[in-house]
Design a protein around this motif. Structure first.
Motif, short mmCIF file in Angstrom:
data_model
loop_
_atom_site.label_atom_id
_atom_site.label_comp_id
_atom_site.label_asym_id
_atom_site.label_seq_id
_atom_site.Cartn_x
_atom_site.Cartn_y
_atom_site.Cartn_z
N SER A 1 0.83 -1.21 0.00
CA SER A 1 0.00 0.00 0.00
C SER A 1 0.86 1.25 0.00
O SER A 1 0.59 2.21 -0.74
N VAL A 2 1.91 1.26 0.83
CA VAL A 2 2.81 2.41 0.85
C VAL A 2 3.49 2.56 -0.51
O VAL A 2 3.61 3.67 -1.05
N LYS A 3 3.92 1.44 -1.08
CA LYS A 3 4.59 1.49 -2.39
C LYS A 3 3.66 2.07 -3.45
O LYS A 3 4.08 2.88 -4.30
N ASN A 4 2.37 1.70 -3.40
CA ASN A 4 1.40 2.26 -4.34
C ASN A 4 1.25 3.76 -4.14
O ASN A 4 1.16 4.53 -5.10
N GLY A 5 1.21 4.18 -2.87
CA GLY A 5 1.10 5.60 -2.58
C GLY A 5 2.30 6.38 -3.07
O GLY A 5 2.17 7.46 -3.66
N LEU A 6 3.49 5.84 -2.85
CA LEU A 6 4.72 6.48 -3.33
C LEU A 6 4.75 6.55 -4.85
O LEU A 6 5.31 7.48 -5.43
N THR B 1 13.48 4.52 -3.76
CA THR B 1 14.53 3.58 -4.14
C THR B 1 14.56 2.38 -3.21
O THR B 1 14.69 1.23 -3.64
N ALA B 2 14.39 2.64 -1.90
CA ALA B 2 14.41 1.55 -0.92
C ALA B 2 13.26 0.58 -1.17
O ALA B 2 13.44 -0.65 -1.11
N PHE B 3 12.07 1.10 -1.45
CA PHE B 3 10.93 0.23 -1.71
C PHE B 3 11.12 -0.55 -3.01
O PHE B 3 10.76 -1.73 -3.10
N GLU B 4 11.66 0.09 -4.01
CA GLU B 4 11.87 -0.58 -5.29
C GLU B 4 12.92 -1.68 -5.18
O GLU B 4 12.83 -2.72 -5.85
N LYS C 1 13.45 -6.80 -1.40
CA LYS C 1 13.15 -8.15 -1.87
C LYS C 1 12.05 -8.79 -1.04
O LYS C 1 11.72 -9.97 -1.23
N SER C 2 11.48 -8.04 -0.10
CA SER C 2 10.42 -8.56 0.77
C SER C 2 9.33 -7.51 0.91
O SER C 2 9.60 -6.31 0.91
N ASN C 3 8.09 -7.98 1.00
CA ASN C 3 6.99 -7.06 1.26
C ASN C 3 6.42 -7.28 2.67
O ASN C 3 5.30 -6.88 2.97
N SER D 1 12.33 0.70 8.47
CA SER D 1 13.06 -0.57 8.32
C SER D 1 13.35 -0.88 6.86
O SER D 1 14.36 -1.51 6.54
N VAL D 2 12.46 -0.44 5.97
CA VAL D 2 12.71 -0.63 4.53
C VAL D 2 13.93 0.17 4.10
O VAL D 2 14.80 -0.32 3.38
N LEU D 3 14.01 1.42 4.58
CA LEU D 3 15.16 2.26 4.25
C LEU D 3 16.44 1.68 4.85
O LEU D 3 17.48 1.63 4.19
N GLU D 4 16.36 1.24 6.10
CA GLU D 4 17.52 0.68 6.78
C GLU D 4 18.02 -0.57 6.07
O GLU D 4 19.23 -0.79 5.94
N ALA D 5 17.08 -1.40 5.59
CA ALA D 5 17.47 -2.63 4.88
C ALA D 5 18.16 -2.31 3.56
O ALA D 5 18.88 -3.16 3.01
#
Length: 223
Positions: free
Chosen positions: A86-91, A170-173, A176-178, A185-189
């Motif tokens: 959902s966040v990825k869609n919003g971004l 960029t972090a969301f793209e 490798k995990s949703n 945590s997505v940015l940190e990963a």
């Protein structure tokens, strides 16, 4: 830089013990979600607000907008099967550089001061994550054994979690995990340090019936 807010509202009413999704429940005469959107609109009149809803909740929201003659400008887009999606869609709606605050729709008591702190930190360092120190004593459980730990070293993470648009997209793209439930945590990963800013204990997430009572009390106190 242009400011954006991605408001994710995909909750259900299960823990609220209601058939209606929690973001649509009434809080001091209006749906919870309207309080949330207004907090961002009132903080920055030029902020572009993107509301992410499950497809089968959009008609309900449109009916509420008409019923309450709701005027706050926002763009609605469809969510995914997980919060990450959902966040990825919003971004994905954002096609310019700037700063984006990602926020839970069920946190209607967010203050302008906390929003501004996260935005300011993101402008300086790339990220600004609202957080508060834990109040309660805590214990760590490992292999059935528990031990006391220093609560001053632990923080409760809130939203908004605010980022430079290019960094978080960029972090969301690259993820490798949703399965992430936390945007920082997505940015940190993706190998980027995240930065905390002072949140607020008022910034509670509406999850149980008791939370609505507390939220109503806080709104009355503010008035």
């Amino acid at each position: 830089m242009k400011n954006y807010a991605v408001i994710v509202a995909g909750g259900s009413g299960s823990r609220m013990q209601t058939a209606q999704p929690k973001q649509f429940l009434e809080l001091e005469g209006r749906p919870v979600l309207m309080h949330t959107l207004d907090a961002f609109a009132n903080c920055d009149l030029e902020m572009h607000i993107i509301l992410v809803l499950p497809e089968d909740h959009i008609a309900t929201w449109q009916d509420l907008v008409k019923q309450h003659t709701y005027k706050t400008r926002h763009q609605v887009t469809t969510g995914g099967s997980t919060r990450f999606d959902s966040v990825k869609n919003g971004l994905g709606v954002i096609d310019e550089s700037g700063i984006v605050a990602i926020h839970d729709g069920a946190r209607p008591l967010i203050s302008a001061e906390v929003i501004q702190r996260t935005v300011s930190q993101a402008q300086k360092t790339g990220s600004g994550i609202a957080a508060v120190q834990m109040k309660d004593s805590i214990r760590q459980l490992i292999n059935g054994q528990n031990k006391a730990v220093d609560r001053s070293q632990f923080y409760t993470i809130q939203t908004p979690q605010t980022f430079k648009v290019n960094l978080i997209k960029t972090a969301f793209e690259n993820s490798k995990s949703n399965a992430f439930t936390d945007d920082a945590s997505v940015l940190e990963a993706n190998g980027v340090q995240v930065n905390l800013v002072e949140g607020s204990y008022d910034n509670l997430k509406i999850t149980t019936p008791e939370d609505l009572v507390i939220a109503a009390s806080i709104l009355k106190r503010r008035k």
